[in-house]
Design a protein around this motif. Structure first.
Motif, PDB file in Angstrom:
ATOM      1  N   GLY A  61      10.526  34.598  -2.227  1.00 13.12           N
ATOM      2  CA  GLY A  61      11.557  33.896  -2.977  1.00 13.12           C
ATOM      3  C   GLY A  61      11.615  32.407  -2.707  1.00 13.12           C
ATOM      4  O   GLY A  61      10.708  31.803  -2.139  1.00 13.12           O
ATOM      5  N   PHE A  62      12.735  31.802  -3.117  1.00  8.53           N
ATOM      6  CA  PHE A  62      12.913  30.359  -2.968  1.00  8.53           C
ATOM      7  C   PHE A  62      12.871  29.944  -1.504  1.00  8.53           C
ATOM      8  O   PHE A  62      12.300  28.904  -1.156  1.00  8.53           O
ATOM      9  N   ALA A  63      13.466  30.752  -0.631  1.00  7.59           N
ATOM     10  CA  ALA A  63      13.489  30.402   0.788  1.00  7.59           C
ATOM     11  C   ALA A  63      12.082  30.294   1.354  1.00  7.59           C
ATOM     12  O   ALA A  63      11.773  29.370   2.117  1.00  7.59           O
ATOM     13  N   GLY A  64      11.219  31.229   0.981  1.00  7.69           N
ATOM     14  CA  GLY A  64       9.844  31.188   1.475  1.00  7.69           C
ATOM     15  C   GLY A  64       9.106  29.962   0.999  1.00  7.69           C
ATOM     16  O   GLY A  64       8.384  29.307   1.771  1.00  7.69           O
ATOM     17  N   LEU A  65       9.265  29.618  -0.279  1.00  9.12           N
ATOM     18  CA  LEU A  65       8.596  28.435  -0.819  1.00  9.12           C
ATOM     19  C   LEU A  65       9.156  27.167  -0.190  1.00  9.12           C
ATOM     20  O   LEU A  65       8.400  26.243   0.150  1.00  9.12           O
ATOM     21  N   ALA A  66      10.474  27.111  -0.015  1.00 11.21           N
ATOM     22  CA  ALA A  66      11.094  25.939   0.614  1.00 11.21           C
ATOM     23  C   ALA A  66      10.610  25.772   2.051  1.00 11.21           C
ATOM     24  O   ALA A  66      10.377  24.649   2.516  1.00 11.21           O
ATOM     25  N   ASP A  91      24.586  28.545   3.720  1.00  5.75           N
ATOM     26  CA  ASP A  91      24.750  29.986   3.819  1.00  5.75           C
ATOM     27  C   ASP A  91      25.497  30.466   2.565  1.00  5.75           C
ATOM     28  O   ASP A  91      26.695  30.202   2.426  1.00  5.75           O
ATOM     29  N   PRO A  92      24.823  31.153   1.651  1.00 10.73           N
ATOM     30  CA  PRO A  92      23.408  31.547   1.737  1.00 10.73           C
ATOM     31  C   PRO A  92      22.479  30.391   1.387  1.00 10.73           C
ATOM     32  O   PRO A  92      22.882  29.449   0.704  1.00 10.73           O
ATOM     33  N   PHE A  93      21.244  30.494   1.866  1.00 12.69           N
ATOM     34  CA  PHE A  93      20.237  29.497   1.508  1.00 12.69           C
ATOM     35  C   PHE A  93      19.543  29.983   0.238  1.00 12.69           C
ATOM     36  O   PHE A  93      18.775  30.942   0.260  1.00 12.69           O
ATOM     37  N   ASP A  94      19.859  29.344  -0.868  1.00  8.96           N
ATOM     38  CA  ASP A  94      19.232  29.729  -2.133  1.00  8.96           C
ATOM     39  C   ASP A  94      19.069  28.493  -3.008  1.00  8.96           C
ATOM     40  O   ASP A  94      19.504  27.399  -2.653  1.00  8.96           O
ATOM     41  N   HIS A  95      18.442  28.685  -4.159  1.00  9.47           N
ATOM     42  CA  HIS A  95      18.141  27.532  -5.014  1.00  9.47           C
ATOM     43  C   HIS A  95      19.405  26.882  -5.559  1.00  9.47           C
ATOM     44  O   HIS A  95      19.441  25.676  -5.793  1.00  9.47           O
ATOM     45  N   SER A  96      20.458  27.675  -5.741  1.00  6.47           N
ATOM     46  CA  SER A  96      21.707  27.116  -6.247  1.00  6.47           C
ATOM     47  C   SER A  96      22.307  26.119  -5.260  1.00  6.47           C
ATOM     48  O   SER A  96      22.788  25.038  -5.644  1.00  6.47           O
ATOM     49  N   ALA A  97      22.268  26.478  -3.976  1.00  6.35           N
ATOM     50  CA  ALA A  97      22.816  25.589  -2.944  1.00  6.35           C
ATOM     51  C   ALA A  97      22.037  24.288  -2.860  1.00  6.35           C
ATOM     52  O   ALA A  97      22.634  23.201  -2.741  1.00  6.35           O
ATOM     53  N   ILE A  98      20.730  24.365  -2.926  1.00  8.78           N
ATOM     54  CA  ILE A  98      19.904  23.156  -2.834  1.00  8.78           C
ATOM     55  C   ILE A  98      20.039  22.312  -4.094  1.00  8.78           C
ATOM     56  O   ILE A  98      20.057  21.069  -4.028  1.00  8.78           O
ATOM     57  N   ARG A  99      20.170  22.942  -5.227  1.00  6.71           N
ATOM     58  CA  ARG A  99      20.332  22.200  -6.480  1.00  6.71           C
ATOM     59  C   ARG A  99      21.605  21.352  -6.458  1.00  6.71           C
ATOM     60  O   ARG A  99      21.622  20.226  -6.957  1.00  6.71           O
ATOM     61  N   ILE A 116      12.658  16.323  -0.789  1.00  7.33           N
ATOM     62  CA  ILE A 116      13.934  16.556  -1.467  1.00  7.33           C
ATOM     63  C   ILE A 116      13.710  16.679  -2.970  1.00  7.33           C
ATOM     64  O   ILE A 116      14.235  17.582  -3.627  1.00  7.33           O
ATOM     65  N   LYS A 117      12.913  15.778  -3.506  1.00 10.15           N
ATOM     66  CA  LYS A 117      12.612  15.807  -4.933  1.00 10.15           C
ATOM     67  C   LYS A 117      11.914  17.102  -5.324  1.00 10.15           C
ATOM     68  O   LYS A 117      12.230  17.719  -6.357  1.00 10.15           O
ATOM     69  N   THR A 118      10.979  17.544  -4.480  1.00  5.72           N
ATOM     70  CA  THR A 118      10.255  18.794  -4.751  1.00  5.72           C
ATOM     71  C   THR A 118      11.200  19.987  -4.744  1.00  5.72           C
ATOM     72  O   THR A 118      11.183  20.814  -5.668  1.00  5.72           O
ATOM     73  N   LEU A 119      12.025  20.115  -3.716  1.00  7.76           N
ATOM     74  CA  LEU A 119      12.922  21.268  -3.604  1.00  7.76           C
ATOM     75  C   LEU A 119      13.957  21.279  -4.724  1.00  7.76           C
ATOM     76  O   LEU A 119      14.271  22.341  -5.280  1.00  7.76           O
ATOM     77  N   LYS A 120      14.482  20.112  -5.065  1.00  8.12           N
ATOM     78  CA  LYS A 120      15.466  20.054  -6.146  1.00  8.12           C
ATOM     79  C   LYS A 120      14.827  20.387  -7.495  1.00  8.12           C
ATOM     80  O   LYS A 120      15.456  21.019  -8.348  1.00  8.12           O
ATOM     81  N   ASN A 121      13.591  19.982  -7.683  1.00  5.19           N
ATOM     82  CA  ASN A 121      12.905  20.305  -8.929  1.00  5.19           C
ATOM     83  C   ASN A 121      12.671  21.817  -9.053  1.00  5.19           C
ATOM     84  O   ASN A 121      12.890  22.412 -10.108  1.00  5.19           O
ATOM     85  N   ILE A 122      12.230  22.440  -7.946  1.00  8.99           N
ATOM     86  CA  ILE A 122      12.030  23.895  -7.961  1.00  8.99           C
ATOM     87  C   ILE A 122      13.358  24.602  -8.219  1.00  8.99           C
ATOM     88  O   ILE A 122      13.433  25.542  -9.020  1.00  8.99           O
ATOM     89  N   ALA A 123      14.425  24.139  -7.553  1.00  7.34           N
ATOM     90  CA  ALA A 123      15.745  24.741  -7.734  1.00  7.34           C
ATOM     91  C   ALA A 123      16.207  24.616  -9.180  1.00  7.34           C
ATOM     92  O   ALA A 123      16.788  25.559  -9.744  1.00  7.34           O
ATOM     93  N   ARG A 124      15.941  23.475  -9.781  1.00 11.93           N
ATOM     94  CA  ARG A 124      16.340  23.277 -11.186  1.00 11.93           C
ATOM     95  C   ARG A 124      15.553  24.209 -12.114  1.00 11.93           C
ATOM     96  O   ARG A 124      16.127  24.811 -13.031  1.00 11.93           O
ATOM     97  N   LEU A 126      14.259  27.089 -11.408  1.00  8.64           N
ATOM     98  CA  LEU A 126      14.770  28.445 -11.219  1.00  8.64           C
ATOM     99  C   LEU A 126      16.117  28.624 -11.917  1.00  8.64           C
ATOM    100  O   LEU A 126      16.372  29.655 -12.552  1.00  8.64           O
ATOM    101  N   HIS A 127      16.964  27.622 -11.801  1.00  2.71           N
ATOM    102  CA  HIS A 127      18.286  27.682 -12.437  1.00  2.71           C
ATOM    103  C   HIS A 127      18.157  27.782 -13.952  1.00  2.71           C
ATOM    104  O   HIS A 127      18.901  28.539 -14.602  1.00  2.71           O
TER     105      HIS A 127
END
Length: 263
Positions: A61-66, A91-99, A116-124, A126-127
């Motif tokens: 999931g997102f946590a593994g990729l992050a 908590d929880p660590f998920d794409h919504s929290a990082i977004r 930061i840009k990479t993680l936010k882009n992935i989170a977006r 997924l959202h």
């Protein structure tokens, strides 16, 4: 070994079938390597030397990729420290929290601007449901690789490590991993270390179990490094006479580490 049959289509429009294989357990890996050695006898002396490698796994999931993104181009210790702070902060660590997280907060946790840009882009992605990491586990390894590397900040190495260790894709092939390249160079008696482009045809005989082959080559690389360390100890200045300088070949210890330089 988890193998799921899925339909594909050739240019003729007629359906054909291919299997997506997963390495979910140590038994799956051992079964896959047994098949590889049986079909490619060049791998038998490698396995005889290394013994059966252990299955390497990470969270999906997102946590593994992050987690993998956090480890890009930093030392193992730095990566572990950054991930510990980041995962503890949400908590929880998920794409919504990082977004939704503030950029300055992520920066204080140790992430660079690029990460930061990479993680936010992935989170977006997924959202917006333009990316589905679960679906990638069932796709052809090369197609899944291309999907991930199309994302900002995700290079070939990151994509392949995610597919192999998080999604447990048996055919993911880390062509850009320097340790695998070096192991194949020595194990197959090549004159030079193969480039990522050259690694693709070298691995063709191991489809659809290239990921299992990668486990074996990583294990072989560790054996080579261990042997080189013993050789270095035996030929250290304290044990070599000044009148008879060592004429040993260049040390593998000088070769790059097990990660590719370009992520």
């Amino acid at each position: 070994m988890d193998a799921r049959v899925k339909p594909t289509h050739e240019q003729t429009g007629e359906p054909t079938y291919s299997m997506t294989i997963h390495l979910n357990t140590q038994d799956d890996l051992e079964d896959a390597i047994g098949k590889l050695v049986a079909q490619d006898t060049r791998l038998k002396p490698i396995l005889d030397l290394t013994g059966m490698p252990a299955l390497r796994q990470r969270e999906p999931g997102f946590a593994g990729l992050a987690h993998i993104v956090c480890g890009q181009q930093v030392s193992t210790a730095s990566a572990a420290a950054i991930w510990a702070r980041l995962s503890a902060a949400f908590d929880p660590f998920d794409h919504s929290a990082i977004r939704k997280a503030r950029t300055d907060r992520l920066g204080r946790l140790g992430l660079s601007g690029a990460k930061i840009k990479t993680l936010k882009n992935i989170a977006r992605e997924l959202h917006l449901e333009r990316l589905n990491l679960d679906v990638l586990a069932e796709e052809d390894a090369d197609a899944a690789h291309n999907t991930l590397t199309a994302l900002h900040g995700i290079g070939p190495w990151t994509a392949d490590v995610y597919l192999l260790f998080c999604l447990r894709h048996a055919d993911a092939w880390p062509a850009g991993d320097i340790a695998v390249q070096e192991a194949i160079k020595i194990g197959l008696g090549l004159a030079t270390r193969p480039t990522p482009k050259q690694m693709a045809p070298l691995a063709e005989p191991w489809r659809p179990l290239r990921g299992a082959a990668a486990h074996l080559w990583w294990s072989y690389y560790r054996v080579l490094k261990k042997r080189e360390g013993v050789l270095a100890e035996k030929t250290s200045p304290a044990k070599v006479s000044p009148a008879k300088p060592s004429r040993s070949k260049p040390s593998l210890a000088k070769s790059p580490g097990p990660r590719a330089r370009k992520r």
